[in-house]
Motif scaffolding. Structure first.
Motif, PDB file in Angstrom:
ATOM      1  N   THR A   7       0.814  -1.262  -0.004  1.00  0.00           N
ATOM      2  CA  THR A   7       0.156  -0.127  -0.120  1.00  0.00           C
ATOM      3  C   THR A   7       0.911   1.339  -0.127  1.00  0.00           C
ATOM      4  OG1 THR A   7      -1.812  -1.188   1.312  1.00  0.00           O
ATOM      5  CG2 THR A   7      -1.779   1.138   1.145  1.00  0.00           C
ATOM      6  N   LEU A   8       2.111   1.230   0.903  1.00  0.00           N
ATOM      7  CA  LEU A   8       2.822   2.304   0.972  1.00  0.00           C
ATOM      8  C   LEU A   8       3.611   2.814  -0.462  1.00  0.00           C
ATOM      9  CD1 LEU A   8       4.332   1.955   4.266  1.00  0.00           C
ATOM     10  CD2 LEU A   8       2.516   3.299   3.855  1.00  0.00           C
ATOM     11  N   LEU A   9       3.889   1.599  -1.098  1.00  0.00           N
ATOM     12  CA  LEU A   9       4.569   1.755  -2.451  1.00  0.00           C
ATOM     13  C   LEU A   9       3.788   2.208  -3.613  1.00  0.00           C
ATOM     14  CD1 LEU A   9       6.898  -1.370  -2.338  1.00  0.00           C
ATOM     15  CD2 LEU A   9       7.741   0.900  -2.382  1.00  0.00           C
ATOM     16  N   SER A  10       2.279   2.011  -3.446  1.00  0.00           N
ATOM     17  CA  SER A  10       1.324   2.439  -4.324  1.00  0.00           C
ATOM     18  C   SER A  10       1.257   4.033  -4.642  1.00  0.00           C
ATOM     19  CB  SER A  10       0.085   1.926  -3.966  1.00  0.00           C
ATOM     20  OG  SER A  10      -0.996   2.524  -4.958  1.00  0.00           O
ATOM     21  N   LEU A  11       1.429   4.751  -5.738  1.00  0.00           N
ATOM     22  CA  LEU A  11       1.177   5.965  -5.899  1.00  0.00           C
ATOM     23  C   LEU A  11      -0.192   6.384  -6.307  1.00  0.00           C
ATOM     24  CD1 LEU A  11       4.535   6.687  -7.700  1.00  0.00           C
ATOM     25  CD2 LEU A  11       4.006   7.121  -5.301  1.00  0.00           C
ATOM     26  N   GLU A  12      -1.413   5.473  -6.037  1.00  0.00           N
ATOM     27  CA  GLU A  12      -2.668   5.712  -6.554  1.00  0.00           C
ATOM     28  C   GLU A  12      -3.135   6.995  -5.781  1.00  0.00           C
ATOM     29  OE1 GLU A  12      -4.580   4.030  -8.587  1.00  0.00           O
ATOM     30  OE2 GLU A  12      -3.434   2.372  -9.076  1.00  0.00           O
ATOM     31  N   GLY A  13      -3.672   7.983  -6.592  1.00  0.00           N
ATOM     32  CA  GLY A  13      -4.355   9.092  -6.082  1.00  0.00           C
ATOM     33  C   GLY A  13      -3.291  10.320  -6.090  1.00  0.00           C
ATOM     34  N   LYS A  14      -1.883  10.281  -6.423  1.00  0.00           N
ATOM     35  CA  LYS A  14      -0.872  10.933  -6.402  1.00  0.00           C
ATOM     36  C   LYS A  14      -0.726  11.583  -7.612  1.00  0.00           C
ATOM     37  CE  LYS A  14       1.441   9.121  -2.445  1.00  0.00           C
ATOM     38  NZ  LYS A  14       1.008  10.141  -1.474  1.00  0.00           N
ATOM     39  N   GLN A  15      -0.495  12.778  -7.801  1.00  0.00           N
ATOM     40  CA  GLN A  15      -0.093  13.697  -9.004  1.00  0.00           C
ATOM     41  C   GLN A  15       1.512  13.873  -8.879  1.00  0.00           C
ATOM     42  OE1 GLN A  15      -1.071  17.909  -9.697  1.00  0.00           O
ATOM     43  NE2 GLN A  15      -2.648  16.775 -10.987  1.00  0.00           N
ATOM     44  N   ALA A  16       1.912  13.569 -10.093  1.00  0.00           N
ATOM     45  CA  ALA A  16       3.614  13.739 -10.373  1.00  0.00           C
ATOM     46  C   ALA A  16       4.047  14.643 -11.409  1.00  0.00           C
ATOM     47  CB  ALA A  16       4.183  12.593 -10.347  1.00  0.00           C
ATOM     48  N   ILE A  19       7.037   7.351 -16.883  1.00  0.00           N
ATOM     49  CA  ILE A  19       6.477   5.774 -17.263  1.00  0.00           C
ATOM     50  C   ILE A  19       6.326   5.058 -16.063  1.00  0.00           C
ATOM     51  CG2 ILE A  19       6.482   3.721 -18.357  1.00  0.00           C
ATOM     52  CD1 ILE A  19       7.679   5.272 -20.872  1.00  0.00           C
ATOM     53  N   GLY A  20       7.507   5.200 -15.295  1.00  0.00           N
ATOM     54  CA  GLY A  20       7.536   4.281 -14.172  1.00  0.00           C
ATOM     55  C   GLY A  20       6.581   4.781 -12.846  1.00  0.00           C
ATOM     56  N   LEU A  21       6.332   6.096 -12.904  1.00  0.00           N
ATOM     57  CA  LEU A  21       5.470   6.650 -11.836  1.00  0.00           C
ATOM     58  C   LEU A  21       3.950   6.217 -12.398  1.00  0.00           C
ATOM     59  CD1 LEU A  21       7.333  10.173 -11.188  1.00  0.00           C
ATOM     60  CD2 LEU A  21       7.260   8.049  -9.580  1.00  0.00           C
ATOM     61  N   ALA A  22       3.751   6.176 -13.556  1.00  0.00           N
ATOM     62  CA  ALA A  22       2.542   6.138 -13.906  1.00  0.00           C
ATOM     63  C   ALA A  22       2.162   4.645 -13.755  1.00  0.00           C
ATOM     64  CB  ALA A  22       2.298   6.559 -15.304  1.00  0.00           C
ATOM     65  N   ASP A  23       3.090   3.655 -14.074  1.00  0.00           N
ATOM     66  CA  ASP A  23       2.758   2.331 -13.789  1.00  0.00           C
ATOM     67  C   ASP A  23       2.419   1.936 -12.153  1.00  0.00           C
ATOM     68  OD1 ASP A  23       3.411   1.877 -16.477  1.00  0.00           O
ATOM     69  OD2 ASP A  23       5.331   0.944 -16.093  1.00  0.00           O
ATOM     70  N   CYS A  24       3.096   2.668 -11.404  1.00  0.00           N
ATOM     71  CA  CYS A  24       2.644   2.689  -9.978  1.00  0.00           C
ATOM     72  C   CYS A  24       1.422   3.454  -9.398  1.00  0.00           C
ATOM     73  CB  CYS A  24       3.700   3.424  -9.099  1.00  0.00           C
ATOM     74  SG  CYS A  24       5.338   2.271  -9.075  1.00  0.00           S
ATOM     75  N   GLY A  25       0.584   3.949 -10.376  1.00  0.00           N
ATOM     76  CA  GLY A  25      -0.520   4.615 -10.256  1.00  0.00           C
ATOM     77  C   GLY A  25      -0.654   6.159 -10.080  1.00  0.00           C
ATOM     78  N   ALA A  26       0.505   6.845 -10.220  1.00  0.00           N
ATOM     79  CA  ALA A  26       0.376   8.290 -10.235  1.00  0.00           C
ATOM     80  C   ALA A  26      -0.378   8.728 -11.652  1.00  0.00           C
ATOM     81  CB  ALA A  26       1.703   8.785 -10.073  1.00  0.00           C
ATOM     82  N   GLU A  27      -0.811  10.035 -11.406  1.00  0.00           N
ATOM     83  CA  GLU A  27      -1.120  10.935 -12.518  1.00  0.00           C
ATOM     84  C   GLU A  27      -0.085  11.762 -12.923  1.00  0.00           C
ATOM     85  OE1 GLU A  27      -3.766  14.783 -13.804  1.00  0.00           O
ATOM     86  OE2 GLU A  27      -3.822  13.809 -11.413  1.00  0.00           O
ATOM     87  N   VAL A  28       0.550  11.514 -14.105  1.00  0.00           N
ATOM     88  CA  VAL A  28       1.845  12.152 -14.187  1.00  0.00           C
ATOM     89  C   VAL A  28       1.639  13.442 -15.422  1.00  0.00           C
ATOM     90  CG1 VAL A  28       4.087  11.799 -15.284  1.00  0.00           C
ATOM     91  CG2 VAL A  28       3.082   9.913 -14.198  1.00  0.00           C
ATOM     92  N   ILE A  29       2.238  14.526 -15.018  1.00  0.00           N
ATOM     93  CA  ILE A  29       2.238  15.468 -15.837  1.00  0.00           C
ATOM     94  C   ILE A  29       3.704  15.557 -16.501  1.00  0.00           C
ATOM     95  CG2 ILE A  29       2.421  18.115 -16.050  1.00  0.00           C
ATOM     96  CD1 ILE A  29       0.269  16.476 -13.513  1.00  0.00           C
ATOM     97  N   CYS A  30       3.683  15.355 -17.782  1.00  0.00           N
ATOM     98  CA  CYS A  30       5.078  15.096 -18.606  1.00  0.00           C
ATOM     99  C   CYS A  30       5.298  16.485 -19.056  1.00  0.00           C
ATOM    100  CB  CYS A  30       4.730  14.357 -19.640  1.00  0.00           C
ATOM    101  SG  CYS A  30       4.274  12.597 -19.207  1.00  0.00           S
TER     102      CYS A  30
END
Length: 266
Positions: free
Chosen positions: A12-21, A36-47
């Protein structure tokens, strides 16, 4: 003996669901791999990248993998751009600053213009973004800032003077901001990549002797692929790293731990 009831689940701690990067330099290389790695972990990513088309292409790759991403053009050498980006994404939980620029020349052959360019992209650009996003994160009481330095912040060779100085500066900025924001809930860490095969190392790749020498220098005796940076980024971005701040995380295949010049028969 059973674990205490209040021990959280590490997955759960390793998940980035609900986070914006927000990932700066997301168009290519280690920035793209980080996004790509952050998105794979569930983050919404601003490129974000000076190369807006490249940033858009990375966002499309993320979408194709089932992730969430948007993109925009941004110039880290502009204070106005850094401030505007931090304002636009004032709720960002994660900032990753990856761009790098190198001029490989012996110090006595470098120019003031080359010095200014290397410092402005590597050091001052990182400073601008740390300052802009750091303010917003401190106000909200949470956040993870991940800067990209280099193993050249610790070990050098002829031709690396300005770049090494700039990356050493990034390390010190990182430690200082971690110290200053420690009680605000904002963590700040630096990643120090070693020999990764990216556009930044094209000059080395075009010289077979140089390329092979680097290949055999690390403990793993190979170059790294860009995707191999993503694990370190994802960990530092996550709540699993909740007690990690002010650190310099080497991702160098054991280069700095291993004197690869000679292996004695022991």
């Amino acid at each position: 003996m059973t674990a205490p009831a209040d021990y959280p689940n590490i997955r759960t701690l390793l998940s980035l669901e609900g986070k914006q990067a927000v990932v700066i330099g997301a168009a290519s290389g280690l920035g793209q791999a980080s996004a790509i790695g952050l998105a794979d972990c569930g983050a919404e990513v601003i490129c974000a990248d000076l190369n807006a088309d490249g940033a858009r292409a990375t966002a499309e790759v993320i979408a194709g993998r089932g992730g969430q991403a948007t993109s925009l053009g941004s110039d880290l050498t502009s204070t106005a751009d850094a401030d505007a980006l931090a304002e636009q994404y004032a709720g960002a939980d994660i900032l990753v600053v990856t761009p790098g620029f190198n001029v490989r020349k012996r110090l006595l052959e470098t120019t003031d213009e080359e010095f200014d360019r290397v410092i402005d992209i590597n050091l001052k650009g990182t400073y601008r973004l740390m300052r802009s996003f750091g303010r917003k994160m401190a106000e909200r009481g949470r956040g993870s800032i991940i800067t990209f330095a280099s193993f050249r912040a610790q070990v050098v060779e002829p031709g690396q003077s300005i770049y090494a100085a700039a990356k050493a500066g990034v390390v010190q900025l990182t430690k200082t901001l971690a110290s200053e924001l420690g009680t605000t809930g904002v963590r700040v860490n630096a990643i120090l990549p070693g020999t990764f095969a990216t556009a930044l190392t094209t000059q080395i790749k075009n010289d077979p002797e140089w390329w092979t020498a680097y290949e055999t220098k690390s403990a793993l005796k190979r170059w790294a692929s860009p995707h191999e940076i993503a694990g370190a980024v994802a960990f530092l971005a996550s709540d699993a790293a909740s007690y990690v701040t002010g650190t310099t995380q080497l991702v160098d295949g054991g280069w700095t731990a291993h004197d690869g010049r000679f292996e004695p028969s022991l």
